[in-house]
Design a protein around this motif. Structure first.
Motif, PDB file in Angstrom:
ATOM      1  N   GLU A   1      -4.399   0.992   5.060  1.00 55.32           N
ATOM      2  CA  GLU A   1      -5.885   0.977   4.472  1.00 55.32           C
ATOM      3  C   GLU A   1      -5.500   0.459   2.962  1.00 55.32           C
ATOM      4  N   ASN A   2      -4.698   1.242   2.283  1.00 55.11           N
ATOM      5  CA  ASN A   2      -4.534   0.648   0.779  1.00 55.11           C
ATOM      6  C   ASN A   2      -4.132  -0.412   0.794  1.00 55.11           C
TER       7      ASN A   2
ATOM      8  N   THR B   1      -3.150   5.531   6.145  1.00 58.84           N
ATOM      9  CA  THR B   1      -3.539   5.445   4.681  1.00 58.84           C
ATOM     10  C   THR B   1      -2.874   4.399   3.841  1.00 58.84           C
TER      11      THR B   1
ATOM     12  N   ALA C   1       0.968   5.683   0.058  1.00 57.02           N
ATOM     13  CA  ALA C   1       0.286   7.103   0.017  1.00 57.02           C
ATOM     14  C   ALA C   1       1.371   8.239   0.133  1.00 57.02           C
TER      15      ALA C   1
ATOM     16  N   GLU D   1      -6.969  -3.271   1.451  1.00 56.65           N
ATOM     17  CA  GLU D   1      -7.779  -3.150   0.330  1.00 56.65           C
ATOM     18  C   GLU D   1      -7.273  -4.079  -0.951  1.00 56.65           C
ATOM     19  N   ASN D   2      -6.079  -3.875  -1.134  1.00 52.72           N
ATOM     20  CA  ASN D   2      -5.311  -4.522  -2.089  1.00 52.72           C
ATOM     21  C   ASN D   2      -5.200  -6.110  -2.075  1.00 52.72           C
TER      22      ASN D   2
ATOM     23  N   GLY E   1       0.726  -1.177   0.033  1.00 56.68           N
ATOM     24  CA  GLY E   1       0.065   0.022  -0.056  1.00 56.68           C
ATOM     25  C   GLY E   1       0.735   1.184   0.053  1.00 56.68           C
TER      26      GLY E   1
END
Length: 250
Positions: A171-172, A168, A47, A175-176, A45
Motif C-alpha cells: 500500500e505504501n 502495508t 513497513a 501511494e509513493n 514501500g
C-alpha cells in the motif's frame, strides 16, 4: 488521490497480494487499446514491526583421541541439551539440526603437542522461539545444559505477521508511485487518469540479527547473571512498477 484511482489501486494491490509468494505479480488492463500517453514509475514501500519470532543457533563441541569418543560425547551432550530444552518448553520441531561434523585434526608443527592425532566434532542446532522476550532465558538453559557456543540470534516475523506487513508495504509503495507519477505529470502538462499496468518483484524481509560470538558458560549451572538480549525492528520492503494512463492537462 481521487476516488476513481483509489479504487483501481486497491484492486491491483489485492491482485498482487493474492499471487505474491516468491513470484512476480502483475495486473493489466485487458482488451483495452494502449493509451496514447502514459507515465511510468517505480517506487518502494516499507513497513516495520517488532519481531514476534526468534531463532537461536547453538552448538555442542567435542574433542578426543578417536572419532568414536567424539561421537559418544556429542551424543551425550545432545541428549542433555534436548532434555533441558524440552523441560523448558520447546517442542521437538522447534529444535533442528543444521550441522553435524566429526573430523580429524592433525597437529601443526608449531603447536606444543605430543604429535598424536586428535578428532573434533560439532553438533549445531537452530532453536525457534515464539516468545522473543524468552531468548535470553533459552540461551541460559542451553549453556547450562552443555552448549559450548551461541553463534547467532535472529529476530523475525511469524508468517501471519509478515503477511500483514507485506500488505502495508505494498500500500505504501503504491501511494509513493502515485505521488511520483503526479509530480512527473504536472511538470510536463499531463494529468493522471487511471492505472494501466502494475507489477511487483518479490518482497524482501530484513530480520534483526544479534551476534553472540562464542558465548560459553564457565561451568554448567554456575548461577551467573541471566542473559539479556535486546531485539530490534524487522523491516519488509517491496518495489512496484506502475504505468499510469495520462491525458493532456486542461
Amino acid at each position: 488521490m481521487d476516488r476513481r484511482l483509489i479504487g483501481a489501486l486497491a484492486i491491483v494491490v489485492v491482485v498482487l497480494l493474492a499471487g505474491c509468494a516468491g513470484i512476480v505479480g502483475s495486473a493489466d488492463a485487458p482488451d483495452e487499446a494502449e493509451p496514447e500517453r502514459t507515465v511510468e514509475v517505480t517506487a518502494s514501500g516499507e513497513a516495520t514491526a517488532e519481531p514476534d519470532r526468534a531463532t537461536i543457533t547453538v552448538a555442542v563441541e567435542a574433542r578426543g583421541d578417536s572419532p568414536q569418543a567424539v561421537r559418544e560425547e556429542i551424543a551425550n551432550d545432545d541428549e542433555a541439551l534436548r532434555a533441558a530444552l524440552a523441560e523448558w518448553g520447546l517442542e521437538d520441531d522447534q529444535i533442528r539440526t543444521t550441522r553435524y561434523d566429526v573430523r580429524q585434526e592433525r597437529p601443526r608443527p608449531e603447536d606444543d603437542s605430543d604429535g598424536s592425532t586428535q578428532y573434533v566434532g560439532i553438533h549445531q542446532y537452530e532453536l525457534e522461539i515464539h516468545d522473543v522476550d524468552a531468548v535470553g532465558e533459552v540461551i541460559d538453559v542451553s549453556i547450562d545444559a552443555g552448549a559450548d557456543r551461541v553463534q547467532r540470534i535472529q529476530f523475525g516475523l511469524s508468517d501471519e505477521r509478515e503477511s500483514e506487513l507485506r500488505t502495508t508495504a505494498f500500500e505504501n509503495a503504491v501511494e509513493n508511485a502515485d505521488a511520483n507519477a503526479r509530480t512527473l505529470a504536472n511538470s510536463t502538462g499531463l494529468e493522471i487518469v487511471d492505472v494501466y499496468t502494475i507489477s511487483t518483484t518479490d518482497h524482501r524481509v530484513s530480520p534483526y540479527t544479534a551476534r553472540a560470538d562464542a558465548a560459553v558458560a564457565e561451568e554448567p549451572g554456575d548461577g551467573g547473571a541471566p542473559t539479556r538480549i535486546e531485539s530490534g525492528e524487522v523491516t519488509v520492503n517491496v518495489d512496484v512498477h506502475i504505468v499510469f494512463e495520462a491525458e493532456s492537462g486542461a
